[in-house]
Design a protein around this motif. Structure first.
Motif, PDB file in Angstrom:
ATOM      1  N   ARG A   1       0.864  -1.051  -0.185  1.00 44.32           N
ATOM      2  CA  ARG A   1       0.213   0.090  -0.006  1.00 44.32           C
ATOM      3  C   ARG A   1       0.801   1.223  -0.086  1.00 44.32           C
ATOM      4  NH1 ARG A   1      -4.789  -1.317   4.623  1.00 44.32           N
ATOM      5  NH2 ARG A   1      -5.597  -3.225   3.654  1.00 44.32           N
ATOM      6  N   SER A   2       0.323   2.375  -0.386  1.00 48.58           N
ATOM      7  CA  SER A   2       0.913   3.512  -0.349  1.00 48.58           C
ATOM      8  C   SER A   2       2.356   3.723  -1.098  1.00 48.58           C
ATOM      9  CB  SER A   2       1.386   4.045   1.198  1.00 48.58           C
ATOM     10  OG  SER A   2       1.740   5.496   1.290  1.00 48.58           O
ATOM     11  N   ILE A   3       2.155   3.042  -2.327  1.00 43.37           N
ATOM     12  CA  ILE A   3       3.128   3.221  -3.171  1.00 43.37           C
ATOM     13  C   ILE A   3       2.659   3.263  -4.671  1.00 43.37           C
ATOM     14  CG2 ILE A   3       3.464   0.707  -3.203  1.00 43.37           C
ATOM     15  CD1 ILE A   3       6.518   1.144  -3.966  1.00 43.37           C
ATOM     16  N   ASP A   4       3.158   4.016  -5.589  1.00 42.28           N
ATOM     17  CA  ASP A   4       2.581   4.249  -6.797  1.00 42.28           C
ATOM     18  C   ASP A   4       3.292   3.328  -7.912  1.00 42.28           C
ATOM     19  OD1 ASP A   4       4.942   5.401  -7.125  1.00 42.28           O
ATOM     20  OD2 ASP A   4       4.354   7.357  -7.297  1.00 42.28           O
ATOM     21  N   ILE A   5       2.987   3.372  -9.128  1.00 43.12           N
ATOM     22  CA  ILE A   5       3.555   2.495 -10.012  1.00 43.12           C
ATOM     23  C   ILE A   5       5.108   2.636 -10.312  1.00 43.12           C
ATOM     24  CG2 ILE A   5       3.329   1.764 -12.371  1.00 43.12           C
ATOM     25  CD1 ILE A   5       1.007   0.821 -10.731  1.00 43.12           C
ATOM     26  N   PRO A   6       5.501   3.774 -10.502  1.00 44.06           N
ATOM     27  CA  PRO A   6       6.943   4.029 -10.357  1.00 44.06           C
ATOM     28  C   PRO A   6       7.716   3.350  -9.191  1.00 44.06           C
ATOM     29  CG  PRO A   6       5.923   5.955 -11.183  1.00 44.06           C
ATOM     30  CD  PRO A   6       4.805   5.168 -10.635  1.00 44.06           C
ATOM     31  N   GLY A   7       7.093   3.818  -7.875  1.00 46.84           N
ATOM     32  CA  GLY A   7       7.634   3.085  -6.520  1.00 46.84           C
ATOM     33  C   GLY A   7       7.741   1.870  -6.817  1.00 46.84           C
ATOM     34  N   ARG A   8       6.735   0.956  -7.339  1.00 40.90           N
ATOM     35  CA  ARG A   8       7.026  -0.453  -7.545  1.00 40.90           C
ATOM     36  C   ARG A   8       8.168  -0.816  -8.274  1.00 40.90           C
ATOM     37  NH1 ARG A   8       2.524  -3.754  -6.144  1.00 40.90           N
ATOM     38  NH2 ARG A   8       0.816  -2.790  -4.885  1.00 40.90           N
ATOM     39  N   ILE A   9       8.183  -0.102  -9.517  1.00 38.21           N
ATOM     40  CA  ILE A   9       9.218  -0.401 -10.310  1.00 38.21           C
ATOM     41  C   ILE A   9      10.769  -0.241  -9.585  1.00 38.21           C
ATOM     42  CG2 ILE A   9      10.494   0.122 -12.650  1.00 38.21           C
ATOM     43  CD1 ILE A   9       7.440   0.880 -13.503  1.00 38.21           C
ATOM     44  N   LEU A  10      10.881   0.815  -8.988  1.00 42.00           N
ATOM     45  CA  LEU A  10      12.152   1.102  -8.204  1.00 42.00           C
ATOM     46  C   LEU A  10      12.477   0.049  -7.150  1.00 42.00           C
ATOM     47  CD1 LEU A  10      11.884   5.136  -7.693  1.00 42.00           C
ATOM     48  CD2 LEU A  10      13.229   3.878  -9.457  1.00 42.00           C
ATOM     49  N   LEU A  11      11.197  -0.440  -6.466  1.00 45.13           N
ATOM     50  CA  LEU A  11      11.461  -1.627  -5.461  1.00 45.13           C
ATOM     51  C   LEU A  11      11.953  -2.870  -6.178  1.00 45.13           C
ATOM     52  CD1 LEU A  11      11.178  -2.345  -2.587  1.00 45.13           C
ATOM     53  CD2 LEU A  11       8.703  -2.596  -2.863  1.00 45.13           C
ATOM     54  N   ALA A  12      11.301  -3.027  -7.248  1.00 42.29           N
ATOM     55  CA  ALA A  12      11.684  -4.245  -7.933  1.00 42.29           C
ATOM     56  C   ALA A  12      13.012  -4.276  -8.511  1.00 42.29           C
ATOM     57  CB  ALA A  12      10.784  -4.633  -9.021  1.00 42.29           C
ATOM     58  N   ARG A  13      13.260  -2.918  -9.022  1.00 40.07           N
ATOM     59  CA  ARG A  13      14.812  -2.934  -9.713  1.00 40.07           C
ATOM     60  C   ARG A  13      15.839  -3.253  -8.528  1.00 40.07           C
ATOM     61  NH1 ARG A  13      18.506  -3.898 -11.767  1.00 40.07           N
ATOM     62  NH2 ARG A  13      19.700  -2.913 -13.499  1.00 40.07           N
ATOM     63  N   ALA A  14      15.596  -2.307  -7.298  1.00 34.48           N
ATOM     64  CA  ALA A  14      16.541  -2.650  -6.416  1.00 34.48           C
ATOM     65  C   ALA A  14      16.515  -4.128  -5.817  1.00 34.48           C
ATOM     66  CB  ALA A  14      16.262  -1.742  -5.078  1.00 34.48           C
ATOM     67  N   LEU A  15      15.640  -4.808  -5.761  1.00 33.09           N
ATOM     68  CA  LEU A  15      15.611  -6.093  -5.132  1.00 33.09           C
ATOM     69  C   LEU A  15      16.379  -7.060  -6.291  1.00 33.09           C
ATOM     70  CD1 LEU A  15      11.971  -6.435  -3.609  1.00 33.09           C
ATOM     71  CD2 LEU A  15      14.348  -6.198  -2.663  1.00 33.09           C
ATOM     72  N   TYR A  16      15.929  -6.610  -7.472  1.00 31.45           N
ATOM     73  CA  TYR A  16      16.623  -7.467  -8.631  1.00 31.45           C
ATOM     74  C   TYR A  16      18.012  -7.227  -8.570  1.00 31.45           C
ATOM     75  CZ  TYR A  16      17.254  -9.300 -13.496  1.00 31.45           C
ATOM     76  OH  TYR A  16      17.764  -9.746 -14.586  1.00 31.45           O
ATOM     77  N   ALA A  17      18.556  -6.361  -8.468  1.00 32.72           N
ATOM     78  CA  ALA A  17      20.057  -6.178  -8.251  1.00 32.72           C
ATOM     79  C   ALA A  17      20.608  -6.686  -7.034  1.00 32.72           C
ATOM     80  CB  ALA A  17      20.680  -4.675  -8.474  1.00 32.72           C
TER      81      ALA A  17
END
Length: 495
Positions: free
Chosen positions: A386-402
């Motif tokens: 919750r409380s995260i927009d679409i760009p925020g989800r992408i940034l979170l995923a990119r960090a976890l991917y790396a």
């Protein structure tokens, strides 16, 4: 909104049974009170509101279908050890002549039904939006089968609110005389209730309810959005034209074929699109945001004390998930603080996502080693956040991917949803987290005896006396990769 460590992390199981005009649904939640996760969700399309247009009553067969569902839900909740059950009824039961009889029959199953007024329904929907989007400023618009609720949301509170007989089951009759007459009728209903009133025009809408989510699914299909996430999907005013046209042009079969589109939602899409277009014109709406959090979540949120409400739902959920899946004692906050000197110039919104990534830095270790990066990406993109927009989800995923060692070229393409600069920064978060995890072996103590910093074009890793043995080939390799991402030279300093 507070991102510091919550003092209340009690895990409990609760449920909301929602008796609506289209469906009767139970949702069971478990987890921290500020960010509970759904562990069971079931609905029965009882259609309690269908008979109201005929004789003002819930049809016998529809009532029985709804009661069968309620008896099942009551029994399941008991054996799921649900500690708190809220059972609410909305427009159909509220407006039906035999609504009291239905409530009495439900009571025999051991359920105490709270009959919500239209304003109470609007208030709960508004708080549902605020539960997931604490900084929401606009109008929550909850479209159900029997009614439409409007609620002003701003500064963490629900203001003016109203309910109108504009549910999707009532819209076909209202649209029979054409779109202009339809909009005039809606305008008159709102005006008679003093809506929009002073200060309520020109604001964004927060769309709550299955019919609006169906429209969002249609938009994602039309635009071929690379990240098909409904929650906080943004619809600019210009999107309405294509939605109205598509809902008229596409056949029922074509609409039904859209992934995730239910038959009843597909049938109601033209009516929902027409209603939204009218509301946008009347309220002079600049944009709309879909909220997956609505009445049910609002009821839970209303029961919270002020301290719990003030917690950041993204951070609470990430901390809970990180603790649940961690190999050792979780220390995501310590990792976030350890890597913070590398990102001193970032915006607070990005620091918040970096903290979430740090809290989740151990969540994919149980996956097959060849798919840990993909698992991290999935958690970031599609987690129940919750409380995260679409760009925020992408940034979170990119960090976890790396952070889990993903090859840069294989991260899913996200088009123009996030700038390359922000994606590069999120990659740096992940690489820094990856260094921290390799240096420490996944435990917290070594973080207290070490530090990283950017100094004169060098990315420096310092190890305190007594901890020099932590240095090794694998640590130096990850230090080197992180330094390269900053165009810096790696430097290991033994104090």
């Amino acid at each position: 909104m507070k991102t510091q460590r919550p003092t209340k992390q009690a895990v409990h199981r609760s449920a909301v049974i929602d008796i609506g005009s289209n469906s009767v649904r139970i949702v069971v939640y478990e987890g921290p009170a500020r960010a509970p996760a759904v562990i069971f969700n079931e609905k029965v399309a009882a259609g309690l509101g269908r008979g109201l247009a005929v004789d003002g009553r819930i049809a016998v067969e529809d009532a029985e279908r709804g009661l069968v569902a309620l008896r099942r839900y009551a029994l399941l909740a008991k054996h799921m050890d649900v500690m708190d059950v809220q059972c609410v009824a909305t427009a159909a039961v509220r407006d039906a002549a035999n609504g009291p009889e239905f409530i009495a029959a439900a009571a025999e199953a051991g359920l105490e039904i709270r009959l919500l007024s239209g304003e109470e329904e609007a208030e709960a929907a508004g708080y549902g939006v605020l539960a997931a989007i604490p900084d929401a400023h606009g109008i929550a618009v909850d479209l159900g089968g029997g009614s439409l609720e409007l609620a002003e949301v701003s500064d963490g509170k629900v203001g003016r609110r109203a309910s109108f007989p504009l549910g999707v089951l009532r819209l076909p009759a209202l649209r029979a005389d054409g779109e202009q007459a339809f909009e005039r009728a809606i305008r008159k209903m709102l005006r008679d209730a003093d809506w929009p009133g002073k200060g309520l025009t020109g604001l964004p809408l927060y769309l709550v309810g299955g019919s609006w989510r169906a429209l969002s699914r249609l938009d994602l299909e039309l635009t071929r959005d690379p990240l098909a996430v409904l929650d906080q999907h943004n619809l600019p005013r210009s999107a309405l034209r294509r939605l109205v046209r598509a809902s008229k042009r596409l056949s029922f079969e074509e609409l039904r074929a859209i992934p995730g589109m239910a038959s009843n939602r597909a049938a109601a899409l033209p009516d929902a699109a027409a209603l939204l277009a009218a509301l946008v014109n009347i309220l002079d709406v600049p944009e709309m945001t879909v909220s997956s959090s609505g009445l049910r979540e609002g009821l839970l949120y209303q029961a919270l004390d002020a301290e719990t409400r003030a917690q950041d739902p993204l951070i609470v959920a990430a901390e809970f998930e990180g603790r649940r899946l961690a190999r050792f004692a979780p220390h995501g906050r310590a990792i976030a603080e350890w890597i913070a000197p590398l990102f001193a110039d970032e915006a607070p919104a990005d620091s918040r996502v970096r903290l979430a990534a740090s809290l989740l830095s151990d969540v994919a270790w149980s996956a097959n080693p060849d798919f840990r990066a993909e698992r991290g990406t999935e958690i970031g993109l599609h987690g129940n956040w919750r409380s995260i927009d679409i760009p925020g989800r992408i940034l979170l995923a990119r960090a976890l991917y790396a952070g889990f060692g993903g090859a840069d070229a294989e991260f899913p393409a996200m088009g123009t949803l996030v700038s390359p600069e922000r994606l590069a920064r999120a990659r740096q978060w992940g690489l820094a987290i990856r260094l921290a995890q390799r240096l420490t072996g996944g435990v917290e103590a070594p973080l207290k005896a070490s530090g990283v910093a950017l100094v004169d074009g060098k990315l420096r890793l310092c190890l305190a006396t007594g901890w020099h043995q932590l240095a090794g080939e694998s640590v130096e390799r990850r230090l080197r990769v992180l330094a390269q991402s900053f165009d810096a030279k790696p430097e290991l300093v033994l104090l």
